[in-house]
Structures are given as structure tokens and as C-alpha cells.
Design an enzyme around this catalytic site. Structure first.
Site, short mmCIF file in Angstrom:
data_model
loop_
_atom_site.label_atom_id
_atom_site.label_comp_id
_atom_site.label_asym_id
_atom_site.label_seq_id
_atom_site.Cartn_x
_atom_site.Cartn_y
_atom_site.Cartn_z
N HIS A 1 -41.30 -35.77 -13.49
CA HIS A 1 -40.90 -37.17 -13.55
C HIS A 1 -42.10 -38.10 -13.47
CE1 HIS A 1 -37.22 -39.46 -13.91
NE2 HIS A 1 -37.86 -40.44 -13.32
N GLU B 1 -27.52 -31.15 -19.95
CA GLU B 1 -28.80 -30.72 -19.40
C GLU B 1 -28.79 -29.25 -18.97
OE1 GLU B 1 -30.53 -34.18 -16.84
OE2 GLU B 1 -28.36 -34.11 -16.49
N CYS C 1 -31.91 -38.25 -25.21
CA CYS C 1 -32.65 -39.21 -24.39
C CYS C 1 -33.83 -38.55 -23.68
CB CYS C 1 -31.75 -39.88 -23.37
SG CYS C 1 -31.03 -38.74 -22.16
#
Length: 599
Positions: free
Chosen positions: A204, A451, A522
Site C-alpha cells: 500500500h 480480490e 481498479c
């Protein structure tokens, strides 16, 4: 002496500047820039802390028993002397005045400088005095932190617009690691790039670096130990290289590359108002990913046609344990919706856990934090369903924001039909409670993030309950290949070109299209030009990425023939090495000469 450190490229471009070393993790300190007007106040905080530590040490001296060893008193005298030594205190003040560091960061930065100096000393006795300096610095930091309790660091962050950048040398951040919450603090600061010792391409931290649109290298191992405070460094975000104290010729070459990169960005900006349509007339939706309401204007500036991913968890981070209530969330969501002025806004419900922990931890979360594998633990929708009161607040806030424009709700990490049913029940409960409270709310489209491979395999069942899907390729790759995407030790095995990954993505897109449901990507693949033609070939017509990446992706779309690409897709998916053979097949398509995108 010039040295090169190799890592993983995660955000393209070149950054040149003075190194700023983030304090090592041995002390828990906040890192943020203060407003120039607050320099005097911050220096006063430091001096007050110094006086308190001095008083503590004097009190300890008075309490030393007479029978105690004389060396103990002598040690306390040494600490007192160090505390008032200009080499420590004056230098810390300089960090505050010249760099606008908060006091805790300034103490930790000077400690790093002194520690290196002690390490370089030839005399063993002098080297051992490093421990005394560390103890004095730790006392200072503890007092400073104690005084700051109740304050939140983001309130003191200074944006680049708040300082005269022309009078500042460019700064490059070097750290062992940077937590997403810290990245959020630095997002509006003066850093032109950053390097970390650890991390992977889709950790992240790397994702936020791309959202900041600055060059970055992660997994550079010993970078924070090899670089010294204020060294001149170059970050090559394309090759994943950090160059420390580059020779003049190398520096000039990289300055030229910086200029070329800026020219290319200017060229891409000219595509802002050009419709995103392939050569054969296929319209493609280009959406933007954002972290905060303040990112919304950049969506419009980039020419995006909406927000495909609003990472709402960033509203929950770095708040000293106090989570946002319903009203605060509502105002944040409404701000984005009204700024987009009728364009769709997709709000992902809070996705915490693994590499995005919160400050406030419940008993369950404490167990999760210390679990052997947080990526497989209580995170994303699992965490939200375990905190129904918090989740209900967020759903109410989103529904209320939907009264001001088009809103879509995206649920992360769904793997079970039961989770979907629980979410739907809570949304109905949120609607009923808003009716009872007499509060206005609007309709929302409901979507689920794909996911986990299991979600692909049960997708027809999920799509009976949802209006659209959004494929999060970062986690899908992680879970399909059993690779921790934040672990640089196995990052070389993280492969978005793996045949299984491509087949999972293609299957999800095909099933959603067949059932007439919306489908978007995304994850990081959406903003990577190397995958644009491949995703078009799979039938994807909605991409969501950071606003800065939209120009490059649009350029690829404008030069692509979707029908020709689709005809070449089966051979790519059946290949043992899709990356090797896919480029030629997709470029040759149906006789179209396409831009070399996958080679």
C-alpha cells in the site's frame, strides 16, 4: 563517494534532492512538517522538554543512595552534560528552524547523525558512548510525546503550497519503511520522491506513492543505512535505482531526463478533453482512484469521468484512535459527490488490516495484529462485519451522501455468499434507520470487489445480488499466487502475467459482461500501460486508476483496435508464457498495426 542501491521501481520518473532520513523505528515518533509560524512554539516545546529531562536527572542524582557506586552518579552527570551539549540541542533546534521538522522528528534525526559519528570512531570507549546519547534522546522524545498527547499530527502537516518552494532545496525521503498513515501525512509535503528498505510493487505504501505521482523505489534493502542525512541523491523510478552522491555527469543526465519527463506529461495533458474511444469505435470509461476528499479536484483536472475507487479507510487512519463519526464521514463523502457534480463516485467501505492497520484496536483486532498472517485474517469486509455499529455508521453516511449525486458502494474482499447477504441486510437496516430519523438519503448501486479466486468461481451467484464488480488485481494476484505483496523477500514471485492470474481476470470480465453487470478494474494493472491492450482484449471497458495515469492509458486506448485485440486473446490465455508471446499476438490482431504495448 558515489554508490548505487538497487530496489523495485514502483512509481516512474526521476527525483533529485537532499536526503531526509525518517527516524528509525526504535522510537515511536510522529513525523510531520510544522508551519513556519509555529517554529518558535516548537523550539519552546523542545526547550521545555530539555528542562524537564534535566530536572528528572537531577532528581535521580539526589535519590542515589550513599552506598551506590560512584559511577552511577558520574553516568547521570554525563547524561546531563550531553543534554545541554550544543552538538545535540543546537543541532536539534536547527532541524526545526531550517527544515520545519516537528520536535520529535528533529530529535530523532540528530540522533541518527550522532549515531553514525559514534559508529565511525576508532576508540572503543567512545563508540560505547552512543548508548548514552540514545538514552538522552529517548528521554527527550518521551517527554515531547507526553506533552503532545491528544494532538493529531495531520493538523500540523504543511502542504507544498504553504511554503516557498523556490527557496527550498528539493527533498527526497529515505526510510526503512513508511506506514500508509505516514504517507498520508507526507502527501501534501515537499518530498519529490522516496525510497524504502522494504516493500513490494503493490504494497500500500507503493500505491500511495503512485497516487502522489512522485518517483519511488521500494525494497532497496540497506538504503536507509547507506544514505546519510542531507546527501544528494537521485531516484530512478523507472529502473528502481537510488544513486547516492552522483558525479556531475550523471547528475546532468538525470536532470535532462527530468525535463523530458515533464515534456511528456505536458503532451499527455493535451488529451484531457479527448473522448476515450478505440480505433474501432469502442467507448472506454476512464475513472480515478482517490484517498481523500481533497483529491477530488484532480479527478476533474485529469479528465476522468468519475471516481472508480474512493479508499474510505484513509478517513479512519492517523487519528490517535478516534474514528470518524457518521456526520464527519457524511461530510467527506458529500464533498466528493458535490465536487464531481453528477459524475459517479464509487465509495469502497473501509478496507483495513494487513498493511493498513488503524490506531484503535479492539480485542479482536489485537489478536489479528499479532496473527501469523494478517493478510488472511480479520480485514476488509470481515472486519466491518465484526464491527456492525461502526459499519452501520459508514453505510448511513454513504446513503446520505447519495442524496447529492450518483453514488456506488463497493464491498471489499467478499469470498462468501453469506457475507454478501449480511451486507445487504445491513444496508436495508441503514435505510430503515434513516427513514426513522427523518434524514434524506439517495439510491446507490451496489458492487463487490473481486480480490479472491473463490469470488471468481462463485461470481454468477454474487452477481445476482450486486449491480457491478470491480476487480482488485493487487490482492487477486496475491491470493492466487500465495505471495505477500508487501514482502520484498518474495516480491520476485509476484507476477501479474501469470497464466492463472490472467485467466481469472478474463473469466470475471466475461461473466460480468454476459450477465449485463458493470465491470471495472481498479487495481494497479488498470493504470499500467503494459496491460491496457490485454484488458481491452478481455472485454474491459472501464478502467480506474490514479488521475496522473489517465493520460498515458488514454493514449494507448486511442491507438488500439478492440476487435482485433479480442481475436488474438485466446492464444494469449492459452500460452505458457503470456508475457513473451502476448505482445506479438495482440499487436498483429486482425492485421492492424498497433502500438507495441505488451512487448
Amino acid at each position: 563517494m558515489s554508490i548505487q542501491v538497487f530496489g523495485l521501481p514502483v512509481s516512474r520518473g526521476v527525483a533529485i534532492g537532499r536526503a531526509v532520513l525518517l527516524a528509525s523505528s526504535r522510537f515511536d515518533v510522529t513525523h510531520h512538517f510544522i508551519d513556519p509560524a509555529d517554529v518558535g512554539h516548537e523550539v519552546a516545546r523542545l526547550r521545555q522538554a530539555r528542562d524537564e529531562v534535566s530536572a528528572e536527572l537531577m532528581a535521580l542524582k539526589r535519590e542515589v543512595p550513599e552506598e551506590a557506586h560512584a559511577e552511577l552518579v558520574a553516568l547521570l552527570d554525563v547524561h546531563l552534560m550531553m543534554l545541554h551539549d550544543p552538538m545535540l540541542t543546537d543541532a536539534i533546534v536547527n532541524w526545526i528552524i531550517q527544515r520545519h521538522y516537528n520536535a520529535e522528528w528533529a530529535v530523532a534525526s540528530q540522533l541518527e547523525v550522532l549515531s553514525r559519528q559514534f559508529d565511525d570512531m576508532g576508540d572503543e570507549y567512545l563508540r560505547e558512548r552512543k548508548a548514552d546519547v540514545e538514552q538522552v534522546a529517548e528521554r527527550l522524545i518521551k517527554v515531547l510525546v507526553r506533552h503532545r498527547k491528544g494532538l493529531t499530527a495531520p493538523d500540523a502537516v504543511v502542504s507544498s503550497a504553504g511554503r516557498d518552494q523556490s527557496s527550498e532545496e528539493p527533498l527526497v525521503l529515505v526510510a526503512n519503511d513508511i506506514a500508509p498513515a505516514d504517507m498520508l501525512q507526507f502527501k501534501r509535503s515537499l518530498f519529490t520522491g522516496f525510497v524504502t528498505d522494504v516493500g513490494g510493487r503493490t504494497s500500500h505504501t507503493a500505491i500511495v506513492a503512485r497516487s502522489m505521482d512522485i518517483p519511488a523505489v521500494v525494497g532497496a534493502r540497506e538504503a536507509s543505512r547507506l544514505v546519510r542525512q542531507d546527501d544528494w541523491v537521485v531516484i530512478d523510478g523507472d529502473a528502481g535505482i537510488l544513486i547516492v552522491n552522483p558525479p556531475p555527469m550523471v547528475l546532468e543526465e538525470y536532470r535532462f531526463r527530468q525535463q523530458q519527463s515533464e515534456l511528456e506529461r505536458a503532451r499527455l495533458k493535451r488529451l484531457r478533453n479527448t473522448p476515450s474511444v478505440t480505433l474501432d469505435g469502442q467507448a472506454v470509461e476512464l475513472l480515478a482512484n482517490i484517498e481523500l476528499p481533497s483529491d477530488a479536484p484532480a479527478v476533474l483536472e485529469a479528465g476522468a469521468v468519475g471516481v472508480g475507487l474512493f479508499r474510505s479507510e484513509f478517513l479512519f487512519m492517523n487519528r490517535g484512535g478516534h474514528l470518524p463519526d457518521e456526520q464527519e464521514q457524511y461530510e467527506a463523502y458529500r464533498a466528493v459527490v458535490t465536487t464531481l457534480n453528477g459524475l459517479p463516485v464509487t465509495i469502497r467501505t473501509v478496507d483495513v488490516g494487513a498493511d493498513k492497520p488503524l490506531d484503535r484496536l479492539s480485542v479482536q483486532e489485537l489478536r489479528h495484529e499479532h496473527s501469523l498472517n494478517p493478510a488472511l485474517g480479520l480485514r476488509a469486509i470481515r472486519w466491518s462485519l465484526s464491527e456492525p455499529d461502526m459499519f452501520l455508521q459508514q453505510l448511513r453516511a454513504i446513503l446520505r451522501a447519495a442524496a447529492h449525486g450518483r453514488v456506488r458502494v463497493l464491498i471489499p474482499m467478499v469470498a462468501h455468499l453469506q457475507e454478501a447477504q449480511q451486507v445487504l441486510a445491513l444496508i436495508e437496516r441503514a435505510r430503515s434507520s434513516l427513514v426513522a430519523d427523518g434524514l434524506a438519503f439517495g439510491p446507490v448501486e451496489l458492487g463487490v470487489m473481486i480480490e479472491i479466486p473463490a469470488a471468481v468461481l462463485i461470481l454468477p451467484s454474487l452477481l445476482r445480488h450486486f449491480d457491478f464488480i470491480s476487480i482488485g488485481t493487487n490482492d487477486l494476484i496475491q491470493y492466487a499466487l500465495a505471495i505477500d505483496r508487501a514482502d520484498e523477500a518474495v516480491s520476485h514471485l509476484y507476477d501479474p502475467w501469470h497464466p492463472a492470474v490472467l485467466r481469472l481476470i478474463a473469466q470475471a470480465i466475461e461473466q460480468a459482461n454476459a450477465m449485463g453487470r458493470g465491470v471495472s478494474v481498479c487495481g494497479e494493472m488498470a493504470g499500467d500501460p503494459a496491460f491496457t491492450e490485454l484488458l481491452l482484449a478481455m472485454g474491459l471497458r472501464s478502467f480506474s486508476m490514479h488521475p496522473a495515469q489517465i493520460g498515458a492509458i488514454k493514449q494507448r486506448i486511442l491507438r488500439a483496435d478492440a476487435r482485433a485485440l479480442g481475436a488474438a486473446l485466446p492464444a494469449v490465455l492459452e500460452a505458457d508464457n503470456p508475457q513473451e508471446v502476448g505482445g506479438a499476438l495482440l499487436r498483429s490482431g486482425a492485421g492492424r498495426v498497433l502500438r507495441a504495448g505488451l512487448a
